[in-house]
Design an enzyme around this catalytic site. Structure first.
Site, PDB file in Angstrom:
ATOM      1  N   ASP A 172     118.170  46.712  96.367  1.00  0.00           N
ATOM      2  CA  ASP A 172     116.900  46.633  96.964  1.00  0.00           C
ATOM      3  C   ASP A 172     116.022  45.667  96.105  1.00  0.00           C
ATOM      4  OD1 ASP A 172     114.519  47.797  98.479  1.00  0.00           O
ATOM      5  OD2 ASP A 172     114.203  49.020  96.421  1.00  0.00           O
ATOM      6  N   TYR A 194     109.143  43.034  98.997  1.00  0.00           N
ATOM      7  CA  TYR A 194     110.087  42.234 100.300  1.00  0.00           C
ATOM      8  C   TYR A 194     108.935  42.652 101.384  1.00  0.00           C
ATOM      9  CZ  TYR A 194     114.556  41.379  98.445  1.00  0.00           C
ATOM     10  OH  TYR A 194     115.605  40.997  97.718  1.00  0.00           O
ATOM     11  N   CYS A 216     117.345  49.389 101.279  1.00  0.00           N
ATOM     12  CA  CYS A 216     116.272  48.750 101.582  1.00  0.00           C
ATOM     13  C   CYS A 216     115.958  48.742 102.974  1.00  0.00           C
ATOM     14  CB  CYS A 216     116.147  47.251 100.911  1.00  0.00           C
ATOM     15  SG  CYS A 216     114.506  46.505 101.335  1.00  0.00           S
ATOM     16  N   CYS A 248     111.101  53.608 103.803  1.00  0.00           N
ATOM     17  CA  CYS A 248     111.271  52.450 102.818  1.00  0.00           C
ATOM     18  C   CYS A 248     111.685  53.482 101.663  1.00  0.00           C
ATOM     19  CB  CYS A 248     109.842  52.066 102.573  1.00  0.00           C
ATOM     20  SG  CYS A 248     109.454  51.376 100.987  1.00  0.00           S
TER      21      CYS A 248
HETATM   22  N1  DGL Z   1     112.335  49.584  99.336  1.00  0.00           N
HETATM   23  C1  DGL Z   1     112.127  48.603 100.387  1.00  0.00           C
HETATM   24  C2  DGL Z   1     112.257  49.091 101.614  1.00  0.00           C
HETATM   25  O1  DGL Z   1     113.240  50.366 101.850  1.00  0.00           O
HETATM   26  C3  DGL Z   1     111.022  47.513 100.256  1.00  0.00           C
HETATM   27  C4  DGL Z   1     109.905  47.728  99.503  1.00  0.00           C
HETATM   28  C5  DGL Z   1     109.200  46.278  99.167  1.00  0.00           C
HETATM   29  O2  DGL Z   1     109.611  45.487  98.505  1.00  0.00           O
HETATM   30  O3  DGL Z   1     107.938  46.059 100.067  1.00  0.00           O
HETATM   31  O4  DGL Z   1     111.846  48.661 102.666  1.00  0.00           O
END
Ligand code: DGL
Length: 266
Positions: A10, A42, A73, A184
């Protein structure tokens, strides 16, 4: 039997919400976790940047002899699942189709919401998968990116976290949905706050279905481990941050922490 570890990635602490389900469901598996905190978040990066970082982590996990990769993620799943499946020789499990499957299994579902990062929502990944699987279902998508930082900043369980959830999810209070997909992996750690704001809404954590898919594959291919349970955790950021999250959210297990430098252009 395959004693090699399962690789999990992640951008940060969110992936631990998937790792905890892996620990519960597959307690004899060794896990290698990569938290790419050095490139967090991300959700505001381009698809191309997330794809490059995810491919670099995939290559690292394969080099560590992982037998499977779980993309813990949603943003990386939206940007890089096909690329990872093409690049790696091991099976790669993403989060989005399992999230859709879990939501659609709920009886009497008419209105579904999905909350995810800006990148995931912009990519339209959940909206497209839901439309394909259930064309008449009403879907409301939102990107409360600010909530990701609440979790990453170790603020869950605080008044500030509740205020942020109230503010960011106000639209769902005005126009309620039957179920809300936590699209998320940071968001399951805010489940108490989200349920407080939206008490009538069923929360869907895609991790449960994603881990079920991982287990199915391992069972079918006779690739389960019978005696593991160790955790090896890497971060491209600060070890102390990852350790704090892992100690709060994961089951106690023999764990080692390492610094990782990724070979990827951003
Ligand atoms: N935990 C991540 C997801 O499921 C990403 C969160 C991020 O870095 O903005 O999308």
């Amino acid at each position: 039997m395959d004693k090699r570890p399962i690789g999990v990635m992640d951008s940060g602490l969110g992936g631990l919400s998937v790792a905890r389900v892996l620990q519960r469901t597959l307690p004899h598996e060794d896990l290698i976790f990569v938290g790419d905190q050095g490139h967090f978040p991300y959700g505001v990066r381009s698809q191309e940047s997330v794809r490059r970082l995810s491919l670099a982590i995939g290559a690292f996990l394969e080099k560590q002899d992982a037998k499977m990769m779980v993309i813990a993620c949603n943003t990386a799943t939206a940007a890089a699942l096909p690329a990872l499946q093409a690049q790696l020789s091991i099976p790669v499990i993403g989060m989005i189709n399992p999230g859709v499957k879990a939501a659609l299994a709920l009886p009497g579902l008419k209105q579904v919401g999905v909350i995810a990062t800006t990148g995931t929502i912009k990519a339209g990944a959940y909206q497209a998968a839901l439309k394909q699987a259930a064309p008449t279902l009403a879907v409301t998508a939102a990107a409360p990116q600010a909530l990701v930082s609440i979790v990453e900043g170790h603020q869950t369980g605080t008044a500030a976290a509740q205020e942020a959830v109230d503010r960011e999810l106000a639209a769902f209070k005005e126009q309620p949905v039957d179920a809300l997909i936590l699209g998320c992996t940071h968001f399951p750690f805010l489940a108490p706050e989200i349920s407080h704001t939206l008490p009538q809404t069923t929360l869907v954590d895609p991790a449960v279905e994603a881990v079920a898919a991982a287990k199915d594959w391992l069972v079918t291919h006779e690739a389960l481990n019978d005696k593991g349970g160790r955790l090896t955790l890497y971060t491209t950021g600060h070890i102390a941050d990852l350790k704090q999250g892992a100690e709060q959210w994961l089951q106690e297990a023999p764990a080692t922490y390492h610094q990782l430098e990724l070979e990827a252009d951003e």
